[in-house]
Every structure is written in C-alpha cells, then in structure tokens.
Design an enzyme around this catalytic site. Structure first.
Site, short mmCIF file in Angstrom:
data_model
loop_
_atom_site.label_atom_id
_atom_site.label_comp_id
_atom_site.label_asym_id
_atom_site.label_seq_id
_atom_site.Cartn_x
_atom_site.Cartn_y
_atom_site.Cartn_z
N ASP A 64 40.62 38.28 39.09
CA ASP A 64 41.70 39.23 38.83
C ASP A 64 41.38 40.55 39.53
O ASP A 64 40.22 40.83 39.83
CB ASP A 64 41.80 39.55 37.33
CG ASP A 64 42.05 38.34 36.48
OD1 ASP A 64 43.16 38.19 36.01
OD2 ASP A 64 41.11 37.55 36.29
N TYR A 66 40.58 44.52 39.51
CA TYR A 66 39.91 45.39 38.54
C TYR A 66 40.97 46.00 37.62
O TYR A 66 42.06 46.35 38.06
CB TYR A 66 39.15 46.49 39.25
CG TYR A 66 37.96 46.02 40.06
CD1 TYR A 66 36.89 45.39 39.45
CD2 TYR A 66 37.91 46.23 41.44
CE1 TYR A 66 35.78 44.97 40.20
CE2 TYR A 66 36.81 45.82 42.19
CZ TYR A 66 35.76 45.19 41.57
OH TYR A 66 34.66 44.78 42.30
N PHE A 77 37.00 42.38 44.92
CA PHE A 77 35.70 43.07 44.87
C PHE A 77 35.74 44.52 45.38
O PHE A 77 34.81 45.28 45.13
CB PHE A 77 34.61 42.29 45.63
CG PHE A 77 34.25 40.97 45.01
CD1 PHE A 77 33.50 40.94 43.84
CD2 PHE A 77 34.69 39.78 45.56
CE1 PHE A 77 33.18 39.72 43.24
CE2 PHE A 77 34.37 38.56 44.96
CZ PHE A 77 33.61 38.53 43.80
N HIS A 186 28.26 33.35 40.96
CA HIS A 186 29.00 34.62 41.08
C HIS A 186 28.02 35.79 41.12
O HIS A 186 26.96 35.74 40.50
CB HIS A 186 29.94 34.75 39.87
CG HIS A 186 30.98 35.81 40.04
ND1 HIS A 186 30.74 37.13 39.74
CD2 HIS A 186 32.27 35.74 40.46
CE1 HIS A 186 31.83 37.83 39.97
NE2 HIS A 186 32.77 37.02 40.42
#
Length: 226
Positions: A64, A66, A77, A186
């Site tokens: 998603d 931020y 990111f 991750h």
C-alpha cells in the site's frame, strides 16, 4: 484522478472498461470526497507516468502507499523530500551500501530510480490516512495484476525485485524466459534479517542488465540537504 498519458495507456485501456474498474473508480472518487486519502489524487498513477512501459528495466513491487501525512507520492517505498526515511527504506539503503557501496542519503525520494526505468508499483494505489490496508479489495489488485501481465508480454529483458511473499505472489504470472525474478524477504525491520540483508539484488539486477546490453541502474540517491 490523474490520467495515464504515456505508452502504458493503450495496453491498460481495456482495464478501464471492465466492470471492476468502473466500481473502483466510483469508490475511489467517493473516498477522496469523504476522507483524507493518500497519495494526492494527481499522484495515483505516478509509477506509470514516471516510467514509460518501453523504458521499464526493473520492477519493484510494494503493498500500500504510506498512510501518514506527506509521505506517499505514488511510488512504492519512496517518500517526498524532507520526510523522514521510513524503516523499510532505511534497510534498503543499508543493503545498497553493502551491495553497491552507495552512501546512505538524507532523504527517501526515489524518483531518480523511476526515471531510469525502475517501475515502482504498489499492489494497491491508494489508502486512507492512518489506516493501512484500508483500500485493499476495492479493485486495485486486479488493475496492477494487469500491469504485471503486460510486462510479462514484453519481448525484452526485465528484472523483478520481489521482496516478501505478497510481491512474489503478485509476480507469479511472470514466466517470460527473457525476464529475471529475484526473491528475498521483505526489507521491513520484522523480516530484513531473514535474508533481505545480503541478497545483493541491486548488483545482480545490474549484472543482468549489462549482460543483456542495457545500461545499469545508478542506485545512488543523492543528498538533498546541504
């Protein structure tokens, strides 16, 4: 909602005609009218608009946007300049330092990557403020699945950096023999020590690009503050 205006538009146009997308569009317009939604509506399709389909060399898949104030701007990111670097991106920078001898910059603004052909695509393109995963299941997943299928159909080398099971599942349709999938945990603080650190995906991606006659990515994000 902003429009897609580059060479992504033609292959994605059939999605805009699908019933799921019409419902998605209606729901997203309603969400923006009633709630604080990130990213700003003009930034929803930044991942596509900043990286032409014909220029894509590397794909990074996030989840998603931020969900805190002033962070999201349409690239997974990445955060806007002058915003604190989030923990997962801190770990990405640590791996870049180890792998490619990049210095750790003072910002998390990754537009430089997008402009070099790194498609930075979230699975879901919008989110309510301070409510992570709040727009999952509205239909964005189908739309971004379509983007991955379009990339898989390209008759050229592309590298996928797949961090965590959701990203790896997302790219499960990728079976093009000219394309490379690199998988690792991750970069979140919860999982980075399980194999993201030391994965050397950035140097491996550049090695693959060079071997296929393409320019490597300059992964160094420069400092902004003086």
């Amino acid at each position: 909602m902003s429009a897609i205006s580059n060479d992504w538009l033609k292959p994605l146009t059939p999605e805009f005609r699908e019933p799921y997308y019409k419902n998605l569009y209606k729901n997203i317009v309603d969400e923006y009218s009633k709630h604080q939604i990130f990213p700003p509506s003009d930034d929803i399709f930044n991942a596509f608009n900043l990286t032409n389909l014909s220029d894509v060399k590397v794909v990074i898949i996030g989840q998603d946007p931020y969900h805190n104030d002033n962070q999201a701007h349409g690239l997974c990111f990445s955060v806007k300049p002058d915003v604190d670097v989030p923990p997962s991106l801190v770990n990405i920078y640590k791996e870049l330092q180890s792998d490619c001898d990049c210095y750790i910059p003072d910002n998390g603004y990754l537009v430089k990557w997008a402009k070099q052909g790194v498609l930075m695509l979230n699975n879901v393109l919008t989110v309510r403020a301070h409510a992570p995963a709040s727009h999952q299941g509205l239909g964005w997943e189908k739309f971004t699945d379509a983007a991955i299928r379009i990339l898989n159909e390209q008759d050229r080398p592309i590298v996928y950096l797949l961090w965590g099971r959701p990203a790896q599942k997302k790219a499960g349709v990728v079976n093009n023999p000219k394309q490379l999938k690199l998988m690792a945990p991750h970069p979140s603080p919860l999982s980075a020590y399980r194999g993201f650190f030391g994965c050397k995906h950035f140097s491996q991606a550049n090695k693959f690009l060079i071997e296929n006659g393409l320019d490597p990515i300059d992964w160094q994000i420069e400092n902004i503050k003086k």
